[in-house]
Design an enzyme around this catalytic site. Sequence first.
Site, PDB file in Angstrom:
ATOM      1  N   LYS A 174       0.841  -1.201   0.000  1.00  0.00           N
ATOM      2  CA  LYS A 174       0.000   0.000   0.000  1.00  0.00           C
ATOM      3  C   LYS A 174       0.875   1.249   0.000  1.00  0.00           C
ATOM      4  CE  LYS A 174      -1.981   2.772   3.056  1.00  0.00           C
ATOM      5  NZ  LYS A 174      -2.160   3.996   2.284  1.00  0.00           N
ATOM      6  N   GLU A 249      10.431   1.607  10.144  1.00  0.00           N
ATOM      7  CA  GLU A 249      11.313   2.750   9.861  1.00  0.00           C
ATOM      8  C   GLU A 249      10.492   3.996  10.123  1.00  0.00           C
ATOM      9  OE1 GLU A 249      14.406   2.332   9.199  1.00  0.00           O
ATOM     10  OE2 GLU A 249      14.357   0.190   8.807  1.00  0.00           O
ATOM     11  N   CYS A 283      13.160  11.926   5.742  1.00  0.00           N
ATOM     12  CA  CYS A 283      13.348  11.489   7.132  1.00  0.00           C
ATOM     13  C   CYS A 283      14.789  11.717   7.586  1.00  0.00           C
ATOM     14  CB  CYS A 283      12.967  10.024   7.274  1.00  0.00           C
ATOM     15  SG  CYS A 283      13.792   8.971   6.076  1.00  0.00           S
ATOM     16  N   GLU A 385       9.042  16.240  15.478  1.00  0.00           N
ATOM     17  CA  GLU A 385       9.353  16.189  14.053  1.00  0.00           C
ATOM     18  C   GLU A 385       8.414  17.135  13.294  1.00  0.00           C
ATOM     19  OE1 GLU A 385       8.316  12.593  11.912  1.00  0.00           O
ATOM     20  OE2 GLU A 385      10.209  12.669  10.815  1.00  0.00           O
TER      21      GLU A 385
END
Length: 483
Positions: A174, A249, A283, A385
């Site tokens: 997906k 991750e 990231c 973040e």
Amino acid sequence: MKTIENYINGSFKPSTNGESINNINPATGDVYGTIPRSDKTDVENAVKAAENAFSEWSNSSQDYRSRLLLKISNLIEENLSDFALAESMDNGKPLHLATAIDIPRAASNFRFFANAITQFSSDSHESQGRDTINFTLRQPIGIVGCISPWNLPLYLFTWKIAPALAAGNCVIAKPSEVTPMTAYLLSQICKDAGLPDGVLNIVHGYGHEVGQAIVEHPKVKAISFTGGTATGKAIAATAAPMFKKLSLELGGKNPNLIFADCDYEKMLSTTIKSSFANQGQICLCGSRIYVEESIYEKFKADFIEKVKQLKVGHPVHDNVNLGALVSEQHITKVQSYIDYAKTDADAEILYGGERVTLNDYPKGYYMTPCVIELKDNSCKLNQEEIFGPVVCIMPFKDEKQGLALANDSRYGLSCTIWTSDLNRSMRLSQQIQAGIVWVNTWLNRDLRTPFGGVKQSGVGREGGFEALRFFTEPKNVCLDFAP
Ligand code: NDP
């Protein structure tokens, strides 16, 4: 209008329930297509297709699978410009970036794992004096789920799918519903390459619907996920009690440690990239910049001067450094941090952070790159973040304080150290809490190396043989050859 379809059992289909989601071009803010809003039924169909395909695929030779993956890699390269344009349109990233990095890397991922599977070996242990030998079989797991985010859509999607297929698994994948286009183009290429039906199934839709259905399906034995830490936590809560193999991750808030003895010009130009490439939506971007006191003021002035020169514009236009952020929802989130900086006593916005309205594309999601000076590392701007074109800078006194600041985070994905002192670079590399350390470079990746984070940046490693180990189950066989 572009209509994206699911790829299940080698066929292209809308969602079974007939529902769809609008696909928006972030550069214009306009709807330019639809994707299926799939649900459990579509995942069930994909699982059935994968079940039927598994025996033949997992028993095929490494050579056969390798050749097929190489064919897919070549087809991606042959269609580079179509892929790059689709990626740029879906994600808002500059076309030159998608052309030079994202799509070539997706092709490399397939090529790399096509070759790696032919070199993958397993262990053997001879028990001397007992006349036995142990050898480890590395068998494919079965049906695996691969779920990926929107920031590097095809690059990260293929980074999971290629090793999973190479190892002989069947895949239910997906992509993010925000950036589904290149995954759809990939499914068409897989069909053209002759990938057997059911070996790879791509199901589009929302994470909490179709993503969740993949994670909780009892026949999906492993989940490889890249995305936010909160989503990773939710996935682990579902998958762990089912004893699924998990690779997570997750988010990052990566430090850049800049020492006075570094190669200044190289550091400055690379730090611009590590701050704002892909609008800061990588990231691995270094969003916490710590600079040794003696060069702090000089760095501050030079850095801001360079940031001012960065051009924000429509992703397909020439010389654009920053395209659009990925969605209205995301730019609103990033702007909320800028608003916070305006009111927080520990923060001062030195440059940027304004929403930009382009004349021809007034509904696009653009903003100027932002540099914030912080007084206190515990400020949420350095602890959460933001995942946009926003960096925070702070001075440090010495190596000890620099290291402490770098490690003062719940994340631990990567770190960049700028110094010409070899001993210092070794000392720091050993003590930094991160899965990846770059010294005097950034985003320099050799696909054979382990990739992943510590702390809340994830569990497990991707890359090289680590990925093939994840996508295989080790089975030890002990053979007694005593007379
Ligand atoms: P999300 O966590 O929101 O989504 C990632 C994927 O998971 C999407 O496909 C999403 O679908 C899907 N998803 C969401 N909820 C569920 C669920 N309950 N079950 C299964 N799947 C679900 O991340 P973003 O797409 O916003 O990506 C940005 C994040 O990814 C950042 O935190 C960034 O740091 C991280 N990232 C980490 C990397 C690494 O290697 N460590 C590399 C790149 C990014 P949908 O889009 O429909 O919500």
